[in-house]
Structures are given as C-alpha cells and as structure tokens.
Design a protein around this motif. Structure first.
Motif, PDB file in Angstrom:
ATOM      1  N   LEU A  55      43.464  36.414  40.513  1.00  0.00           N
ATOM      2  CA  LEU A  55      43.582  35.334  41.907  1.00  0.00           C
ATOM      3  C   LEU A  55      42.679  36.036  43.102  1.00  0.00           C
ATOM      4  CD1 LEU A  55      43.755  32.073  42.203  1.00  0.00           C
ATOM      5  CD2 LEU A  55      46.237  33.040  42.415  1.00  0.00           C
ATOM      6  N   PHE A  56      43.512  36.675  43.428  1.00  0.00           N
ATOM      7  CA  PHE A  56      43.052  36.919  44.540  1.00  0.00           C
ATOM      8  C   PHE A  56      41.073  37.730  44.585  1.00  0.00           C
ATOM      9  CE2 PHE A  56      41.904  41.227  47.203  1.00  0.00           C
ATOM     10  CZ  PHE A  56      42.005  40.446  48.040  1.00  0.00           C
ATOM     11  N   LEU A  57      40.897  38.491  43.783  1.00  0.00           N
ATOM     12  CA  LEU A  57      39.819  38.710  43.587  1.00  0.00           C
ATOM     13  C   LEU A  57      38.759  37.833  43.357  1.00  0.00           C
ATOM     14  CD1 LEU A  57      39.901  41.842  41.956  1.00  0.00           C
ATOM     15  CD2 LEU A  57      39.361  42.007  44.089  1.00  0.00           C
ATOM     16  N   HIS A  58      39.294  36.505  41.808  1.00  0.00           N
ATOM     17  CA  HIS A  58      38.499  35.870  41.989  1.00  0.00           C
ATOM     18  C   HIS A  58      38.806  34.752  43.553  1.00  0.00           C
ATOM     19  CE1 HIS A  58      37.838  35.345  37.985  1.00  0.00           C
ATOM     20  NE2 HIS A  58      38.703  35.141  37.677  1.00  0.00           N
ATOM     21  N   THR A  59      39.421  34.810  44.723  1.00  0.00           N
ATOM     22  CA  THR A  59      39.175  33.865  45.600  1.00  0.00           C
ATOM     23  C   THR A  59      38.139  34.492  46.437  1.00  0.00           C
ATOM     24  OG1 THR A  59      42.036  33.371  45.476  1.00  0.00           O
ATOM     25  CG2 THR A  59      40.878  33.598  47.525  1.00  0.00           C
ATOM     26  N   ILE A  60      38.402  36.437  46.645  1.00  0.00           N
ATOM     27  CA  ILE A  60      37.264  36.875  48.143  1.00  0.00           C
ATOM     28  C   ILE A  60      35.877  36.806  47.538  1.00  0.00           C
ATOM     29  CG2 ILE A  60      39.715  37.982  48.728  1.00  0.00           C
ATOM     30  CD1 ILE A  60      37.990  40.386  47.953  1.00  0.00           C
ATOM     31  N   ALA A  61      35.390  37.136  45.779  1.00  0.00           N
ATOM     32  CA  ALA A  61      34.358  37.087  45.688  1.00  0.00           C
ATOM     33  C   ALA A  61      32.762  36.028  46.290  1.00  0.00           C
ATOM     34  CB  ALA A  61      34.363  37.124  44.237  1.00  0.00           C
ATOM     35  N   PRO A  62      33.516  34.982  45.989  1.00  0.00           N
ATOM     36  CA  PRO A  62      32.867  33.967  46.641  1.00  0.00           C
ATOM     37  C   PRO A  62      32.769  33.500  48.262  1.00  0.00           C
ATOM     38  CG  PRO A  62      34.489  32.652  45.904  1.00  0.00           C
ATOM     39  CD  PRO A  62      34.793  33.753  45.763  1.00  0.00           C
ATOM     40  N   LEU A  63      33.815  34.512  48.955  1.00  0.00           N
ATOM     41  CA  LEU A  63      33.886  34.173  50.565  1.00  0.00           C
ATOM     42  C   LEU A  63      33.522  35.129  50.463  1.00  0.00           C
ATOM     43  CD1 LEU A  63      37.841  33.616  50.480  1.00  0.00           C
ATOM     44  CD2 LEU A  63      35.124  31.811  51.390  1.00  0.00           C
ATOM     45  N   THR A  82      37.508  43.475  32.092  1.00  0.00           N
ATOM     46  CA  THR A  82      38.740  42.373  33.468  1.00  0.00           C
ATOM     47  C   THR A  82      38.336  42.636  34.677  1.00  0.00           C
ATOM     48  OG1 THR A  82      40.734  42.213  31.782  1.00  0.00           O
ATOM     49  CG2 THR A  82      41.014  41.393  34.062  1.00  0.00           C
ATOM     50  N   THR A  83      38.624  43.596  35.299  1.00  0.00           N
ATOM     51  CA  THR A  83      37.961  44.380  36.646  1.00  0.00           C
ATOM     52  C   THR A  83      36.770  43.178  36.784  1.00  0.00           C
ATOM     53  OG1 THR A  83      39.549  46.121  36.252  1.00  0.00           O
ATOM     54  CG2 THR A  83      37.556  45.288  38.385  1.00  0.00           C
ATOM     55  N   ALA A  84      35.356  43.051  36.105  1.00  0.00           N
ATOM     56  CA  ALA A  84      34.327  43.214  36.214  1.00  0.00           C
ATOM     57  C   ALA A  84      34.027  41.447  36.489  1.00  0.00           C
ATOM     58  CB  ALA A  84      33.317  43.671  35.456  1.00  0.00           C
ATOM     59  N   ASN A  85      34.892  40.708  35.270  1.00  0.00           N
ATOM     60  CA  ASN A  85      35.198  39.475  35.795  1.00  0.00           C
ATOM     61  C   ASN A  85      35.561  38.758  36.489  1.00  0.00           C
ATOM     62  OD1 ASN A  85      33.359  38.858  33.386  1.00  0.00           O
ATOM     63  ND2 ASN A  85      35.536  39.607  32.151  1.00  0.00           N
ATOM     64  N   ALA A  86      36.869  39.471  36.703  1.00  0.00           N
ATOM     65  CA  ALA A  86      37.170  39.173  38.696  1.00  0.00           C
ATOM     66  C   ALA A  86      36.847  39.055  39.652  1.00  0.00           C
ATOM     67  CB  ALA A  86      38.402  39.606  38.685  1.00  0.00           C
ATOM     68  N   ILE A  87      35.537  39.879  39.620  1.00  0.00           N
ATOM     69  CA  ILE A  87      34.351  39.570  40.609  1.00  0.00           C
ATOM     70  C   ILE A  87      33.247  38.959  40.502  1.00  0.00           C
ATOM     71  CG2 ILE A  87      35.595  41.362  41.393  1.00  0.00           C
ATOM     72  CD1 ILE A  87      33.446  43.783  41.493  1.00  0.00           C
ATOM     73  N   LYS A  88      32.459  38.649  39.023  1.00  0.00           N
ATOM     74  CA  LYS A  88      31.505  38.374  39.191  1.00  0.00           C
ATOM     75  C   LYS A  88      30.637  37.007  39.985  1.00  0.00           C
ATOM     76  CE  LYS A  88      33.470  34.243  36.116  1.00  0.00           C
ATOM     77  NZ  LYS A  88      33.895  34.117  35.037  1.00  0.00           N
ATOM     78  N   ASP A  89      31.597  36.632  41.131  1.00  0.00           N
ATOM     79  CA  ASP A  89      31.320  35.816  41.504  1.00  0.00           C
ATOM     80  C   ASP A  89      30.577  36.409  43.118  1.00  0.00           C
ATOM     81  OD1 ASP A  89      31.071  33.552  39.478  1.00  0.00           O
ATOM     82  OD2 ASP A  89      33.357  32.935  40.197  1.00  0.00           O
ATOM     83  N   ALA A  90      30.980  37.203  43.501  1.00  0.00           N
ATOM     84  CA  ALA A  90      30.931  38.660  44.013  1.00  0.00           C
ATOM     85  C   ALA A  90      29.261  38.645  44.417  1.00  0.00           C
ATOM     86  CB  ALA A  90      31.040  39.544  44.874  1.00  0.00           C
ATOM     87  N   LYS A  91      28.876  38.316  46.384  1.00  0.00           N
ATOM     88  CA  LYS A  91      27.935  37.998  46.319  1.00  0.00           C
ATOM     89  C   LYS A  91      26.963  39.553  45.648  1.00  0.00           C
ATOM     90  CE  LYS A  91      23.924  37.549  49.795  1.00  0.00           C
ATOM     91  NZ  LYS A  91      23.943  36.859  51.167  1.00  0.00           N
ATOM     92  N   ALA A  92      27.704  40.670  46.275  1.00  0.00           N
ATOM     93  CA  ALA A  92      27.721  42.303  46.076  1.00  0.00           C
ATOM     94  C   ALA A  92      28.547  42.942  45.257  1.00  0.00           C
ATOM     95  CB  ALA A  92      27.223  43.207  47.299  1.00  0.00           C
ATOM     96  N   LYS A  93      28.412  43.466  44.507  1.00  0.00           N
ATOM     97  CA  LYS A  93      30.314  44.029  44.034  1.00  0.00           C
ATOM     98  C   LYS A  93      29.423  45.721  43.143  1.00  0.00           C
ATOM     99  CE  LYS A  93      28.532  40.378  39.489  1.00  0.00           C
ATOM    100  NZ  LYS A  93      27.775  39.807  40.824  1.00  0.00           N
ATOM    101  N   ARG A  94      30.543  45.817  43.285  1.00  0.00           N
ATOM    102  CA  ARG A  94      30.452  47.652  42.595  1.00  0.00           C
ATOM    103  C   ARG A  94      32.158  47.991  42.029  1.00  0.00           C
ATOM    104  NH1 ARG A  94      30.449  51.557  46.992  1.00  0.00           N
ATOM    105  NH2 ARG A  94      27.761  50.574  47.048  1.00  0.00           N
ATOM    106  N   LEU A  95      31.770  48.897  40.828  1.00  0.00           N
ATOM    107  CA  LEU A  95      32.728  48.670  39.927  1.00  0.00           C
ATOM    108  C   LEU A  95      33.130  50.588  40.128  1.00  0.00           C
ATOM    109  CD1 LEU A  95      32.773  46.962  36.829  1.00  0.00           C
ATOM    110  CD2 LEU A  95      33.751  46.894  38.656  1.00  0.00           C
ATOM    111  N   HIS A  96      34.098  51.196  40.427  1.00  0.00           N
ATOM    112  CA  HIS A  96      34.628  52.342  40.963  1.00  0.00           C
ATOM    113  C   HIS A  96      35.839  53.019  39.770  1.00  0.00           C
ATOM    114  CE1 HIS A  96      35.832  54.286  44.668  1.00  0.00           C
ATOM    115  NE2 HIS A  96      35.166  55.103  44.083  1.00  0.00           N
TER     116      HIS A  96
END
Length: 171
Positions: A55-63, A82-96
C-alpha cells in the motif's frame, strides 16, 4: 563529464531500525519531500509486511515525479513480481537485488554455497530485468569477498540484465 547521482536511504534504513520506524504517513511525507528536493533515487525498504508495504509503494508511486523509486527485492521470483507490481505506476522505477558475496554472509543470509549463489544471482537478476527496465545489483559484504567470486557475481548480474552495480559493505 560524469554526473553524480544521490541515493537517499532514509526509508530503507529506518525500516531496518529496531521498532523505531516511521509511521505510514511520515514515510509518505518523506518520499514527497525527497522528490521535491530532486533527490535522484529514493531507496525504500523491502516488502516485509505485504499489505502495508505494498500500500505504501502504491501510494508513493504516482506521487514521486522527479526521483527514481528503488525497491530492494527478496530472493524469490514471486517476491520480485510483487515488488514490481507495487511500483508499476512510478514514473521512474528500479528493482534492487542485494546479495551477499562473502562466504560468511552467503552461508548466514542465504544458506547457500558460492555456486548456488551465482545461480541465484543469474536467475533473480534475469527475473528483475524481465519485469523492470532498470535493475541494480549490490554485492553485500563485498570487501570481505574473494576477489574471483566477486567478479563472477558481478558478471552474472550484468549478463542477466543489471545496469547498475554497487558495493554495500558492512551490512
């Protein structure tokens, strides 16, 4: 001329603190402020409490509009999805992907021998690259790693899609 990129680890490291983590609302405010400051990379913590962390990642991704959201992944393909889906709406994302490369840490954190760790690095890096364009590989405890094994680990990560390589010692 090379550009220096700043990665803020406040959200990643505070969640690792013993019972002193930020509240949900505080984490959102921190992410918004870091983005407003144009921090290049905002490092978050791994998903450990699935519902709350997702929920936290879904919340900050578009912000977050100016920074890359970088999320550490657990050692399974399902966790990567799961992690990739949580940040899918981010403008710029990275898996670490952070994997121990010293013999002590490989045994302690992964319960694996070097060949199994190399195989794990290959498989998980490839999975990360299949669901996210930008993948970072960090060699944990690299300063105590055998040099040849460290090179093999880094090469395995690069060959399977990692675009950023870092050394995290002392974790």
């Amino acid at each position: 001329m090379q550009k220096i990129k700043i990665a803020d680890i406040t959200l990643r490291e505070n969640d690792n603190s013993m019972g002193t983590g930020y509240s949900f609302k505080e984490k959102i405010e921190i992410a918004k402020k870091l983005d407003k400051l144009n921090v290049d990379i905002i490092e978050t913590a791994k998903i450990t409490n699935s519902k709350t962390d997702i929920l936290f990642l879904h919340t900050i991704a578009p912000l977050v509009q100016n920074s890359i959201i970088s999320c550490p992944v657990e050692y399974s393909e399902e966790a990567i999805e799961t992690t990739a889906n949580a940040i899918k709406d981010a403008k710029a994302k990275r898996l670490h992907l952070m994997v121990p490369t010293s013999s002590v840490q490989m045994e302690y954190l992964c319960g694996k021998k070097p060949n199994a760790v190399l195989e794990m690095i290959s498989t998980l890096t490839q999975k990360c690259a299949s669901v996210c364009e930008e993948v970072e590989f960090s060699a944990l405890d690299a300063t105590r790693s055998e040099k040849d094994f460290l090179y093999q680990a880094i090469n395995a990560a690069i060959e399977n899609g990692a675009k950023i390589i870092t050394n995290l010692s002392g974790l």
